[in-house]
Design a protein around this motif. Structure first.
Motif, PDB file in Angstrom:
ATOM      1  N   GLY A 180      13.327   1.755  -1.932  1.00 15.00           N
ATOM      2  CA  GLY A 180      12.896   0.377  -2.139  1.00 15.00           C
ATOM      3  C   GLY A 180      13.677  -0.344  -3.208  1.00 15.00           C
ATOM      4  N   GLY A 181      14.986  -0.054  -3.290  1.00 16.59           N
ATOM      5  CA  GLY A 181      15.864  -0.754  -4.213  1.00 16.59           C
ATOM      6  C   GLY A 181      16.749  -1.740  -3.483  1.00 16.59           C
ATOM      7  N   MET A 182      17.916  -2.050  -4.066  1.00 13.96           N
ATOM      8  CA  MET A 182      18.787  -3.072  -3.505  1.00 13.96           C
ATOM      9  C   MET A 182      19.292  -2.700  -2.113  1.00 13.96           C
ATOM     10  SD  MET A 182      19.976  -6.084  -4.227  1.00 13.96           S
ATOM     11  CE  MET A 182      19.949  -6.265  -6.022  1.00 13.96           C
ATOM     12  N   GLY A 183      19.759  -1.449  -1.935  1.00 12.59           N
ATOM     13  CA  GLY A 183      20.267  -1.047  -0.632  1.00 12.59           C
ATOM     14  C   GLY A 183      19.205  -1.127   0.446  1.00 12.59           C
ATOM     15  N   GLY A 184      17.998  -0.646   0.136  1.00 14.25           N
ATOM     16  CA  GLY A 184      16.909  -0.707   1.097  1.00 14.25           C
ATOM     17  C   GLY A 184      16.470  -2.129   1.383  1.00 14.25           C
ATOM     18  N   GLN A 189       7.682 -10.740   5.895  1.00 11.04           N
ATOM     19  CA  GLN A 189       7.368 -11.880   6.747  1.00 11.04           C
ATOM     20  C   GLN A 189       8.023 -11.766   8.116  1.00 11.04           C
ATOM     21  OE1 GLN A 189       8.512 -15.263   4.362  1.00 11.04           O
ATOM     22  NE2 GLN A 189       6.617 -15.222   3.168  1.00 11.04           N
ATOM     23  N   TYR A 190       9.108 -10.996   8.202  1.00  8.34           N
ATOM     24  CA  TYR A 190       9.738 -10.730   9.492  1.00  8.34           C
ATOM     25  C   TYR A 190       9.064  -9.572  10.226  1.00  8.34           C
ATOM     26  CZ  TYR A 190      13.705 -13.892   8.808  1.00  8.34           C
ATOM     27  OH  TYR A 190      14.503 -15.010   8.653  1.00  8.34           O
ATOM     28  N   GLY A 191       8.019  -9.011   9.652  1.00  7.51           N
ATOM     29  CA  GLY A 191       7.246  -7.987  10.345  1.00  7.51           C
ATOM     30  C   GLY A 191       7.448  -6.571   9.863  1.00  7.51           C
ATOM     31  N   ALA A 192       8.323  -6.364   8.887  1.00  4.41           N
ATOM     32  CA  ALA A 192       8.522  -5.007   8.374  1.00  4.41           C
ATOM     33  C   ALA A 192       7.274  -4.535   7.632  1.00  4.41           C
ATOM     34  CB  ALA A 192       9.727  -4.963   7.448  1.00  4.41           C
ATOM     35  N   ARG A 193       7.040  -3.230   7.679  1.00  4.04           N
ATOM     36  CA  ARG A 193       5.932  -2.613   6.945  1.00  4.04           C
ATOM     37  C   ARG A 193       6.514  -1.883   5.733  1.00  4.04           C
ATOM     38  NH1 ARG A 193       3.777   0.781  11.812  1.00  4.04           N
ATOM     39  NH2 ARG A 193       5.897   0.334  12.555  1.00  4.04           N
ATOM     40  N   ILE A 194       5.961  -2.155   4.579  1.00  2.12           N
ATOM     41  CA  ILE A 194       6.510  -1.632   3.327  1.00  2.12           C
ATOM     42  C   ILE A 194       5.427  -0.813   2.627  1.00  2.12           C
ATOM     43  CG2 ILE A 194       7.504  -2.242   1.089  1.00  2.12           C
ATOM     44  CD1 ILE A 194       8.420  -4.909   2.491  1.00  2.12           C
ATOM     45  N   TYR A 195       5.799   0.400   2.259  1.00  2.00           N
ATOM     46  CA  TYR A 195       4.866   1.303   1.582  1.00  2.00           C
ATOM     47  C   TYR A 195       5.516   1.791   0.289  1.00  2.00           C
ATOM     48  CZ  TYR A 195       2.679   1.394   6.188  1.00  2.00           C
ATOM     49  OH  TYR A 195       2.083   1.040   7.381  1.00  2.00           O
ATOM     50  N   VAL A 238      10.252   0.119   8.928  1.00  2.00           N
ATOM     51  CA  VAL A 238       9.339   0.620   7.893  1.00  2.00           C
ATOM     52  C   VAL A 238      10.164   0.997   6.673  1.00  2.00           C
ATOM     53  CG1 VAL A 238       7.801   2.534   7.235  1.00  2.00           C
ATOM     54  CG2 VAL A 238       7.532   1.403   9.459  1.00  2.00           C
ATOM     55  N   VAL A 239       9.662   0.666   5.490  1.00  2.00           N
ATOM     56  CA  VAL A 239      10.302   1.017   4.225  1.00  2.00           C
ATOM     57  C   VAL A 239       9.321   1.842   3.402  1.00  2.00           C
ATOM     58  CG1 VAL A 239      11.380   0.165   2.108  1.00  2.00           C
ATOM     59  CG2 VAL A 239      11.621  -1.141   4.239  1.00  2.00           C
ATOM     60  N   PRO A 286       0.825  -1.210   0.000  1.00  2.00           N
ATOM     61  CA  PRO A 286       0.000   0.000   0.000  1.00  2.00           C
ATOM     62  C   PRO A 286       0.859   1.259   0.000  1.00  2.00           C
ATOM     63  CG  PRO A 286       0.195  -0.847   2.230  1.00  2.00           C
ATOM     64  CD  PRO A 286       0.918  -1.825   1.340  1.00  2.00           C
ATOM     65  N   SER A 287       0.219   2.401  -0.208  1.00  5.61           N
ATOM     66  CA  SER A 287       0.854   3.686   0.074  1.00  5.61           C
ATOM     67  C   SER A 287       0.462   4.093   1.491  1.00  5.61           C
ATOM     68  CB  SER A 287       0.424   4.749  -0.940  1.00  5.61           C
ATOM     69  OG  SER A 287      -0.978   4.901  -0.926  1.00  5.61           O
ATOM     70  N   LEU A 288       1.259   4.970   2.082  1.00  2.86           N
ATOM     71  CA  LEU A 288       1.036   5.340   3.483  1.00  2.86           C
ATOM     72  C   LEU A 288      -0.021   6.438   3.586  1.00  2.86           C
ATOM     73  CD1 LEU A 288       1.822   5.200   6.493  1.00  2.86           C
ATOM     74  CD2 LEU A 288       3.554   6.953   6.005  1.00  2.86           C
ATOM     75  N   HIS A 289      -0.981   6.202   4.478  1.00  7.58           N
ATOM     76  CA  HIS A 289      -1.975   7.210   4.832  1.00  7.58           C
ATOM     77  C   HIS A 289      -2.077   7.227   6.352  1.00  7.58           C
ATOM     78  CE1 HIS A 289      -3.746   8.018   0.790  1.00  7.58           C
ATOM     79  NE2 HIS A 289      -3.207   6.829   0.544  1.00  7.58           N
TER      80      HIS A 289
END
Length: 406
Positions: free
Chosen positions: A36-40, A196-202, A55-56, A21-24
């Motif tokens: 959200g590329g290789m480094g991230g 799956q480790y619990g990170a939230r990705i936007y 969070v990403v 999703p996008s963040l709201h």
């Protein structure tokens, strides 16, 4: 910044069924990763695996920046030879840099093996040939330097090269312990495992600006804000729009992917090929017998010239490939151009900056960007978890462009 133009190959190889999703609204976390590329992807995976609330965010869709243009050659050897590193930084630092690259290759292998997604990660050897007779002595010296410091390398001369490839060169270094990867699938797989480790990705969530205070950072986005104790800027070459690094510069680079070939038997072990000339041509294969070639680095063209330039440079690259592997059936299937970053001293930029409290930067600039990003992820994981690691000093953002040997 338009990071990629033309038509890159990798997005055609994978359709993710994961929708981010996008963040709201307003959220908080231990660590915010911008990019959200290789480094991230590598950094967030390590932090989330450690149990940090991560969070990403990315202003594009995941892996649709430079990662979609990355040609996926992973090597412990570098654009800057070990001999040159020792001459610039001194023996201890030069050798340590190469050791860190070799360790990162091992970590990348383990990371790829841990994913459910097949990243097309295949161990390969590398073949770096002398572009001219004048470069033979340089390769001979580099071979001796690599051998002295425990790096696996062979020195080939003309007869041995001719027996393994359909072209002739005066000498080459043959190194082991490298790999090829599909960077787009790798990044997608990394983020899927990180979630799956619990990170939230936007995704499609742009960092507008950050405000720093004694307790951490507020990051503002178009439709929300994030309170983080620590921030990792993993924005790749777009970091230069956030802060300008005097030791870094941006260029344009080009790549093609051919249509599949019926036979690559004259390509010894499908080794990754590159050369001593600068800028250099490089070539690799894919699991379905395509050839990926890249190079022709130049100043970034004007915006309205980029699409045509990618096509024209793709035609030049095809002619280059044909000069090494002559065939009547070789055709370009995908051709693209991309922004590419490097540093004047040949090392990436990793770590903190005095103007950005509670922040770390991942700037894996150079031809070995994925390997550098793995080094950065490991060093930043240590730092955020309170582990002091002197290796971070080697990549300081505030170093001079040419450190004196020690």
């Amino acid at each position: 910044m338009d990071l990629v133009y033309g038509t890159p190959y990798w997005p055609s190889t994978y359709n993710s069924d994961v929708d981010y999703p996008s963040l709201h609204g307003e959220i908080s976390c231990d660590c915010l990763i911008i990019g959200g590329g290789m480094g991230g992807a590598l950094t967030s995976r390590l932090l989330a695996e450690r149990g940090l609330d991560t969070v990403v965010i990315d202003k594009r869709k995941i892996a649709h920046g430079s990662s979609s243009a990355n040609t996926g050659l992973l090597q412990y050897t570098n654009d800057k030879t070990l001999t040159s590193c020792i001459n610039t930084f001194g023996e201890e630092k030069g050798v340590r840099f190469y050791e860190l690259c070799r360790k990162a290759m091992q970590q990348l292998t383990e990371m790829a093996e841990s994913l459910k997604t097949d990243a097309w990660f295949i161990p390969r050897n590398s073949f770096c040939f002398a572009s001219s007779e004048e470069d033979v002595a340089m390769l001979e010296e580099e071979y001796q330097t690599l051998q002295k410091h425990g790096f696996d390398a062979e020195l080939w001369y003309a007869d041995q090269i001719k027996s393994h490839f359909p072209f002739e060169k005066p000498a080459a270094l043959y190194t082991k312990g490298d790999a090829e990867v599909n960077p787009y699938r790798f990044v997608q797989g990394l983020f899927e495992s990180t979630a799956q480790y619990g990170a939230r990705i936007y995704e499609q969530t742009e960092m507008i600006h950050c405000v720093y205070d004694d307790e951490g950072v507020w990051c503002y986005t178009p439709h929300g804000k994030i309170r983080a104790k620590q921030v990792v800027y993993a924005a790749g070459y777009e970091t230069q729009e956030i802060k300008k690094d005097k030791g870094a510069y941006l260029k344009a680079t080009y790549a093609i992917t051919t249509k599949p070939l019926p036979d690559l038997s004259r390509w010894h072990e499908q080794a990754m090929i590159w050369e001593t000339a600068r800028p250099y041509l490089y070539m690799r294969t894919t699991p379905d017998n395509r050839i990926i070639a890249g190079g022709l680095d130049e100043e970034i063209p004007e915006h309205d010239q980029r699409e045509l330039r990618a096509k024209n440079q793709g035609d030049v690259l095809l002619e280059e490939v044909l000069s090494y592997f002559p065939t009547d059936t070789l055709e370009v299937d995908y051709a693209w151009g991309a922004v590419f970053g490097n540093t004047h001293d040949g090392l990436p930029l990793i770590g903190t900056h005095p103007d950005y409290p509670h922040s770390y930067f991942v700037e894996g600039y150079g031809g070995n960007g994925t390997v550098y990003s793995m080094i950065a992820a490991s060093l930043i994981e240590d730092a955020i978890n309170g582990i002091e690691n002197d290796d971070m000093k080697l990549f300081s953002l505030t170093r001079t462009s040419k450190p004196s040997p020690t």
